[in-house]
Design a protein around this motif. Structure first.
Motif, PDB file in Angstrom:
ATOM      1  N   LEU A   1       0.973  -1.123  -0.118  1.00  0.00           N
ATOM      2  CA  LEU A   1       0.100   0.020   0.045  1.00  0.00           C
ATOM      3  C   LEU A   1       0.915   1.213  -0.017  1.00  0.00           C
ATOM      4  CD1 LEU A   1      -2.961   1.005   0.165  1.00  0.00           C
ATOM      5  CD2 LEU A   1      -2.728   1.056   2.531  1.00  0.00           C
ATOM      6  N   VAL A   2       0.771   2.268  -1.076  1.00  0.00           N
ATOM      7  CA  VAL A   2       1.453   3.191  -1.062  1.00  0.00           C
ATOM      8  C   VAL A   2       0.546   4.408  -1.150  1.00  0.00           C
ATOM      9  CG1 VAL A   2       3.312   2.181  -2.085  1.00  0.00           C
ATOM     10  CG2 VAL A   2       1.662   3.057  -3.512  1.00  0.00           C
ATOM     11  N   ASN A   3       1.153   5.619  -0.753  1.00  0.00           N
ATOM     12  CA  ASN A   3       0.398   6.926  -0.917  1.00  0.00           C
ATOM     13  C   ASN A   3       0.767   7.845  -1.888  1.00  0.00           C
ATOM     14  OD1 ASN A   3       2.332   7.377   0.703  1.00  0.00           O
ATOM     15  ND2 ASN A   3       1.493   8.659   2.060  1.00  0.00           N
ATOM     16  N   VAL A   4       0.049   8.415  -2.591  1.00  0.00           N
ATOM     17  CA  VAL A   4       0.416   9.056  -3.589  1.00  0.00           C
ATOM     18  C   VAL A   4      -0.532  10.232  -3.891  1.00  0.00           C
ATOM     19  CG1 VAL A   4      -0.364   8.233  -5.953  1.00  0.00           C
ATOM     20  CG2 VAL A   4       1.733   9.488  -5.846  1.00  0.00           C
ATOM     21  N   PRO A   5      -0.439  11.303  -4.201  1.00  0.00           N
ATOM     22  CA  PRO A   5      -1.413  12.385  -3.891  1.00  0.00           C
ATOM     23  C   PRO A   5      -2.496  12.362  -5.169  1.00  0.00           C
ATOM     24  CG  PRO A   5       0.574  13.458  -4.661  1.00  0.00           C
ATOM     25  CD  PRO A   5       0.820  12.011  -4.284  1.00  0.00           C
ATOM     26  N   PHE A   6      -1.937  12.676  -6.333  1.00  0.00           N
ATOM     27  CA  PHE A   6      -2.773  12.836  -7.485  1.00  0.00           C
ATOM     28  C   PHE A   6      -2.250  12.115  -8.812  1.00  0.00           C
ATOM     29  CE2 PHE A   6      -0.166  16.706  -6.823  1.00  0.00           C
ATOM     30  CZ  PHE A   6       0.210  16.690  -8.049  1.00  0.00           C
ATOM     31  N   THR A   7      -3.054  12.052  -9.736  1.00  0.00           N
ATOM     32  CA  THR A   7      -2.540  11.713 -10.891  1.00  0.00           C
ATOM     33  C   THR A   7      -2.595  13.104 -12.011  1.00  0.00           C
ATOM     34  OG1 THR A   7      -4.848  11.152 -11.525  1.00  0.00           O
ATOM     35  CG2 THR A   7      -3.501   9.430 -10.631  1.00  0.00           C
ATOM     36  N   SER A   8      -1.680  13.027 -12.881  1.00  0.00           N
ATOM     37  CA  SER A   8      -1.797  14.166 -13.927  1.00  0.00           C
ATOM     38  C   SER A   8      -1.089  13.499 -15.053  1.00  0.00           C
ATOM     39  CB  SER A   8      -0.852  15.352 -13.281  1.00  0.00           C
ATOM     40  OG  SER A   8      -1.440  15.772 -12.300  1.00  0.00           O
ATOM     41  N   SER A   9      -1.406  14.240 -16.169  1.00  0.00           N
ATOM     42  CA  SER A   9      -0.924  14.139 -17.515  1.00  0.00           C
ATOM     43  C   SER A   9      -0.634  15.305 -18.459  1.00  0.00           C
ATOM     44  CB  SER A   9      -1.346  13.065 -18.053  1.00  0.00           C
ATOM     45  OG  SER A   9      -2.781  13.306 -18.441  1.00  0.00           O
ATOM     46  N   LEU A  10      -0.002  15.240 -19.529  1.00  0.00           N
ATOM     47  CA  LEU A  10       0.179  16.364 -20.336  1.00  0.00           C
ATOM     48  C   LEU A  10      -0.067  15.824 -21.949  1.00  0.00           C
ATOM     49  CD1 LEU A  10       3.543  18.428 -20.064  1.00  0.00           C
ATOM     50  CD2 LEU A  10       1.175  18.930 -19.312  1.00  0.00           C
ATOM     51  N   ASN A  11      -0.698  16.419 -22.704  1.00  0.00           N
ATOM     52  CA  ASN A  11      -1.070  15.888 -24.206  1.00  0.00           C
ATOM     53  C   ASN A  11       0.263  16.011 -24.973  1.00  0.00           C
ATOM     54  OD1 ASN A  11      -0.614  18.747 -24.470  1.00  0.00           O
ATOM     55  ND2 ASN A  11      -2.180  19.145 -25.901  1.00  0.00           N
ATOM     56  N   VAL A  12       1.530  16.047 -24.415  1.00  0.00           N
ATOM     57  CA  VAL A  12       2.771  15.814 -25.128  1.00  0.00           C
ATOM     58  C   VAL A  12       3.687  15.114 -24.263  1.00  0.00           C
ATOM     59  CG1 VAL A  12       2.433  18.133 -26.601  1.00  0.00           C
ATOM     60  CG2 VAL A  12       3.594  18.214 -24.488  1.00  0.00           C
ATOM     61  N   THR A  13       4.496  14.484 -24.798  1.00  0.00           N
ATOM     62  CA  THR A  13       5.660  13.974 -24.077  1.00  0.00           C
ATOM     63  C   THR A  13       6.977  14.035 -25.088  1.00  0.00           C
ATOM     64  OG1 THR A  13       5.084  11.755 -25.211  1.00  0.00           O
ATOM     65  CG2 THR A  13       4.212  12.107 -23.048  1.00  0.00           C
ATOM     66  N   GLY A  14       8.265  14.004 -24.527  1.00  0.00           N
ATOM     67  CA  GLY A  14       9.340  13.929 -25.035  1.00  0.00           C
ATOM     68  C   GLY A  14       9.523  15.119 -25.892  1.00  0.00           C
ATOM     69  N   THR A  15       9.761  15.269 -27.145  1.00  0.00           N
ATOM     70  CA  THR A  15      10.228  15.954 -28.116  1.00  0.00           C
ATOM     71  C   THR A  15       9.069  16.268 -29.176  1.00  0.00           C
ATOM     72  OG1 THR A  15      12.402  15.821 -27.935  1.00  0.00           O
ATOM     73  CG2 THR A  15      11.732  16.915 -29.872  1.00  0.00           C
ATOM     74  N   THR A  16       8.494  17.359 -29.069  1.00  0.00           N
ATOM     75  CA  THR A  16       7.622  17.891 -30.124  1.00  0.00           C
ATOM     76  C   THR A  16       8.077  18.925 -31.096  1.00  0.00           C
ATOM     77  OG1 THR A  16       5.689  17.619 -28.399  1.00  0.00           O
ATOM     78  CG2 THR A  16       5.294  18.858 -30.429  1.00  0.00           C
ATOM     79  N   ILE A  17       7.811  18.466 -32.312  1.00  0.00           N
ATOM     80  CA  ILE A  17       8.333  19.072 -33.547  1.00  0.00           C
ATOM     81  C   ILE A  17       7.190  20.224 -34.030  1.00  0.00           C
ATOM     82  CG2 ILE A  17       9.461  19.413 -35.719  1.00  0.00           C
ATOM     83  CD1 ILE A  17      11.278  17.960 -33.537  1.00  0.00           C
ATOM     84  N   ILE A  18       7.562  21.552 -33.910  1.00  0.00           N
ATOM     85  CA  ILE A  18       6.607  22.329 -34.644  1.00  0.00           C
ATOM     86  C   ILE A  18       7.303  23.285 -35.699  1.00  0.00           C
ATOM     87  CG2 ILE A  18       5.010  22.598 -32.690  1.00  0.00           C
ATOM     88  CD1 ILE A  18       6.272  25.427 -32.104  1.00  0.00           C
ATOM     89  N   LYS A  19       6.645  23.922 -36.536  1.00  0.00           N
ATOM     90  CA  LYS A  19       7.326  24.877 -37.537  1.00  0.00           C
ATOM     91  C   LYS A  19       7.473  26.337 -36.971  1.00  0.00           C
ATOM     92  CE  LYS A  19       4.002  24.361 -40.711  1.00  0.00           C
ATOM     93  NZ  LYS A  19       3.175  24.582 -42.012  1.00  0.00           N
ATOM     94  N   GLU A  20       8.431  26.886 -37.282  1.00  0.00           N
ATOM     95  CA  GLU A  20       8.816  28.071 -36.891  1.00  0.00           C
ATOM     96  C   GLU A  20       7.581  29.137 -36.934  1.00  0.00           C
ATOM     97  OE1 GLU A  20      12.440  31.328 -36.725  1.00  0.00           O
ATOM     98  OE2 GLU A  20      12.829  29.507 -38.328  1.00  0.00           O
ATOM     99  N   GLY A  21       7.199  29.695 -36.296  1.00  0.00           N
ATOM    100  CA  GLY A  21       6.035  30.808 -36.381  1.00  0.00           C
ATOM    101  C   GLY A  21       4.680  29.982 -35.864  1.00  0.00           C
ATOM    102  N   GLU A  22       4.682  28.720 -35.635  1.00  0.00           N
ATOM    103  CA  GLU A  22       3.557  27.888 -35.250  1.00  0.00           C
ATOM    104  C   GLU A  22       3.427  27.863 -33.865  1.00  0.00           C
ATOM    105  OE1 GLU A  22       1.748  23.372 -35.884  1.00  0.00           O
ATOM    106  OE2 GLU A  22       3.796  23.871 -36.573  1.00  0.00           O
ATOM    107  N   THR A  23       2.132  27.651 -33.311  1.00  0.00           N
ATOM    108  CA  THR A  23       1.857  27.728 -31.593  1.00  0.00           C
ATOM    109  C   THR A  23       1.498  26.229 -31.639  1.00  0.00           C
ATOM    110  OG1 THR A  23       1.327  29.872 -31.943  1.00  0.00           O
ATOM    111  CG2 THR A  23       0.669  28.311 -29.968  1.00  0.00           C
TER     112      THR A  23
END
Length: 485
Positions: free
Chosen positions: A309-331
């Protein structure tokens, strides 16, 4: 000498008399008939909030009812037998009566249950009885909510050569509405995945491992009267199972979690291999993390279960992981999802806090090493950090050959199809990419070394694409591109 009537004439008189008698009888019976009732439903699934159904019938000749006539509506037993018919309570549907027909609205008794009921109509003046209606299923659902078996414990165990008895709880805990409170109800037990009932009694003696449940027998009527599922195991093949009511990991500040094991005869709980004094029940409440074990005696055999039995406070996640490539000027919008209580969000670029970024979303426009820190401020107060990288497409001015392999896995190496500078944006070169079916997936005269921009279909192990490069002076290059993971 007496004159005798010839025998043939006498027989003719007898035949004429018999014929007239039969015609008179038929005429008498033909005076009033009730036709077969017509049902306004296909089946009856009644309960305490709905028990109103319609039946219509016609009779002839029209207008032949006596002023003293009463109609009687009768229900057969569940197999269509009228040996002991049930007189149904009914009312006449408003504005429905004619000189030759009636429509009745009736309710069924609360003891109704069967697949082949029939209805018939009788009249008192004149006396007549209709044929019986078509057969129909009819059930009054006295109990129509989920109920419990095995005290809602989802696991049970028996020793090899033994058995385990699953029983409908009566009354059960909390608001459990046990169907055993209604003696007229019957039941159907099932062992999944089969849909064929294996028993119809209030309890079931189990001698084989499996997943069992029971439902109230309402035949073809849809019902919510069913039990929880119980997994029954043979103790010789499995250890005792331990579960945590608040999951694992759990948050101690939210109160104790309940550790539970399957039903047995006796129990002893341990924390880090030390017996917990007084912890001899099927359940044990705790707010302390650690290695818990329980020893369960199933009556002739003893097995042990465990949970770290372990205690951990909460769960979370992002919609990106590692490296994400975008074009210059892109958001690129980064979105954080979390179960934290009253969370705060801190976004960093290359180790420096971005003061204006304080929500769960962030629009990244620059290259760099980013990170997000999510802090739960109430309950289990703690932090989680999520690093990620944003990069622009790599353009190598030294590329002189057209590559035939790419690996778009966001590792920053060979993620896009990088071709020599004389073919990219600004050279007015036509770049076309086709898939193996000949479908065009790219067609541009402004290629920016950024294909593929979206995730490719990997139904095949290493899909192959084909390119056609046509320069402004009509020089053509053709070849294939193999995509690997």
């Amino acid at each position: 000498m007496k004159c005798r009537r010839p025998p043939t004439i006498f027989k003719a008189y007898q035949f004429l008399f018999l014929l007239l008698f039969l015609l008179a009888v038929n005429s008498l019976h033909a005076q009033f008939t009730i036709n077969k009732p017509s049902l306004g439903f296909t089946k009856i699934c009644a309960n305490s909030t709905f028990n109103s159904f319609e039946v219509s019938f016609s009779f002839n000749p029209a207008g032949s009812l006596s002023a003293s006539n009463q109609f009687i509506l009768e229900l057969s037993d569940g197999v269509g037998n009228f040996s002991t018919p049930i007189a149904l309570s009914f009312t006449e549907k408003p504005n429905s009566a004619t000189l030759s027909s009636r429509t009745f609205v009736f309710a069924v008794p609360i003891t109704t249950g069967g697949e082949n009921f029939r209805i018939r109509v009788r009249s008192t003046a004149p006396v007549a009885t209709s044929p019986s209606s078509n057969a129909f299923a009819a059930y009054y659902k006295l109990q129509d909510t989920q109920f419990s078996i095995n005290n809602f414990n989802q696991n049970a165990t028996y020793c090899r050569g033994g058995s385990y008895v699953l029983t409908i709880d009566n009354p059960g805990t909390g608001t459990n509405d046990s169907p055993l409170k209604y003696p007229s109800l019957t039941f159907k037990w099932f062992k999944e995945p089969s849909l064929v009932p294996i028993a119809t009694t209030p309890s079931l003696t189990v001698t084989a491992p499996g997943r069992y449940y029971v439902e109230t027998n309402y035949g073809t009527c849809t019902s919510d009267s069913y039990s929880n599922r119980v997994i029954v195991s043979e103790a010789s093949n499995t250890a005792a199972i331990v579960t945590s009511s608040k999951g694992n990991p759990f948050c101690p500040s939210e109160g104790p979690t309940t550790l539970s094991t399957q039903a047995g005869n006796t129990y002893q709980w341990f924390l880090n291999d030390v017996a917990i004094v007084g912890a001899t029940s099927q359940n044990y409440n705790t707010t302390t993390a650690g290695n818990y074990t329980v020893r369960v005696d199933f009556g002739g055999c003893t097995f042990t279960g465990a949970i770290n039995l372990v205690n951990v406070p909460f769960t979370s996640s992002l919609n990106v992981t590692g490296t994400t490539i975008i074009k210059e000027g892109e958001t690129k919008q980064i979105v954080a999802t979390t179960s934290a209580n009253n969370p705060t969000f801190e976004w960093f670029l290359n180790g420096t806090l971005i003061p204006s970024a304080t929500t769960n979303t962030f629009n990244a426009t620059q290259e760099g090493n980013y990170s997000l820190t999510i802090t739960q401020t109430t309950g289990c107060i703690s932090k989680k950090e999520f690093p990620f990288e944003i990069r622009f497409p790599f353009v190598d001015p030294n590329v002189v050959l057209i590559p035939n392999i790419i690996s778009p896995n966001n590792d920053g190496i060979n993620d896009t199809w990088i071709i020599p500078q004389q073919y990219i944006s600004g050279t007015n070169t036509s770049v076309v990419v086709l898939n193996a079916r000949g479908e065009m997936v790219l067609n541009t005269t402004n290629y920016q070394n950024n294909w593929p921009e979206e995730q490719l279909d990997f139904k095949s192990v290493n899909p192959i694409y084909y390119y056609i490069i046509t320069t402004q002076d009509n020089t053509i290059k053709k070849g294939s591109i193999t995509v690997i993971r």
